[in-house]
Motif scaffolding. Structure first.
Motif: not given
Length: 329
Positions: A91, A93, A125, A152, A155, A158
């Motif tokens: 994902s 995420r 993550l 958020g 993400r 990342s």
């Protein structure tokens, strides 16, 4: 709290930008930057930064706080076998405990980390660069405090976190790698090579190796799109290299000798471009001069050339290199 989170996020981004420029933190300082950001983003009871080792097939803890030895061992040895691992990895995420249905809260991470410590919430993550899995970050809390803003920010950060955790600075590489191909990344300006597959032979580019000399920034352009033939022990490897930022990506695979040459004929052929005499070759290989002369005669016939100079030209064109058993000269 919001100000503290933004400061932590900016610190991660600035550190990652510096790394991309060839500056900024190095070694464990990068992981400590990531760990500090996790602790600033949410009130952690435990936080860990894990790097994936593709050769060993396990994670390595780069930095951690709050987790016990058993929890860290589970992250290193069992996270990639957890049934939820593909969900997190694919994902891209963050996955929070609260996002997982109660019926799905099972597997090594719950059995060995979350449930025994009675963590109420947490987040994991996975970090990837161009499809190449790099590692993961984890944080656990005593209360349900991993809110949407934290998820958020993780993400958004990342790619920056990947650059700080990854020994290749977040470099995207082509995938998948065919079976039997060794892949390593190497920086001609220094630093140890990084093996990316179990078949990788980092010693190919050891300091002083003839192959390393051929892959320097001034030498490699002449080999772009072509492979080198490297004699290593009893093996013959086809080696290809391509630039990737500050790195050279080196791929190699075992191949059969060209033109039906024997293993010993390859050794003799590799010595010809340097102008070695039969006596010099015989001394290096531990055979008689007559044996070397016979090898030369045979390889000239197999290559379809009339003399040693012609054979030497074939060896140069093929990029034939012979490595000593230790990988150097």
């Amino acid at each position: 709290m919001r100000t503290e989170r933004m400061v932590a996020a900016l610190a991660v981004r600035e550190a990652a930008d510096a790394v991309a420029r060839g500056e900024g933190p190095t070694g464990t300082a990068r992981a400590e930057t990531v760990l500090g950001a996790l602790e600033a983003l949410l009130p952690c009871c435990g936080a860990a930064v894990e790097r994936w080792d593709p050769v060993a097939g396990r994670h390595e803890t780069l930095a951690a706080a709050g987790y016990g030895d058993e929890a860290l061992a589970a992250m290193e040895l069992a996270f990639h076998e957890d049934p939820l691992f593909p969900v997190v990895r694919d994902s891209g995420r963050p996955l929070r405990v609260r996002d997982i249905a109660p019926a799905d809260r099972r597997g090594p991470m719950f059995d060995q980390v979350i449930t025994p410590a009675r963590f109420a919430d947490g987040v994991s993550l996975c970090l990837s660069a161009g499809g190449r899995y790099v590692g993961s970050v984890h944080a656990s809390t005593a209360a349900e405090s991993v809110d949407d803003e934290v998820a958020g920010l993780l993400r958004l950060l990342s790619a920056d976190l990947t650059g700080l955790v990854d020994p290749l600075d977040g470099l995207p590489l082509a995938a998948p790698v065919p079976a039997g191909v060794g892949v390593l990344c190497w920086r001609p300006d220094g630093g140890p090579p990084v093996a990316l597959t179990a078949e990788a032979r980092p010693e190919l580019v050891a300091p002083g190796s003839p192959l390393a000399a051929l892959l320097t920034p001034t030498a490699w352009p002449s080999r772009l799109g072509r492979h080198l033939l490297v004699i290593r022990g009893a093996e013959l490897l086809a080696v290809e290299a391509r630039p990737a930022g500050r790195w050279m990506v080196v791929e190699h695979r075992v191949v059969s000798p060209p033109s039906g040459l024997s293993r010993r004929e390859l050794d003799v052929l590799a010595a010809l471009p340097a102008g070695a005499t039969n006596r010099m070759i015989a001394r290096a290989l531990g055979v008689t001069e007559r044996t070397v002369a016979t090898h030369v005669e045979h390889l000239l016939t197999k290559l379809g050339v009339g003399n040693r100079a012609g054979a030497a030209a074939v060896a140069v064109e093929a990029g034939l290199v012979r490595l000593a058993p230790g990988g150097g000269r």
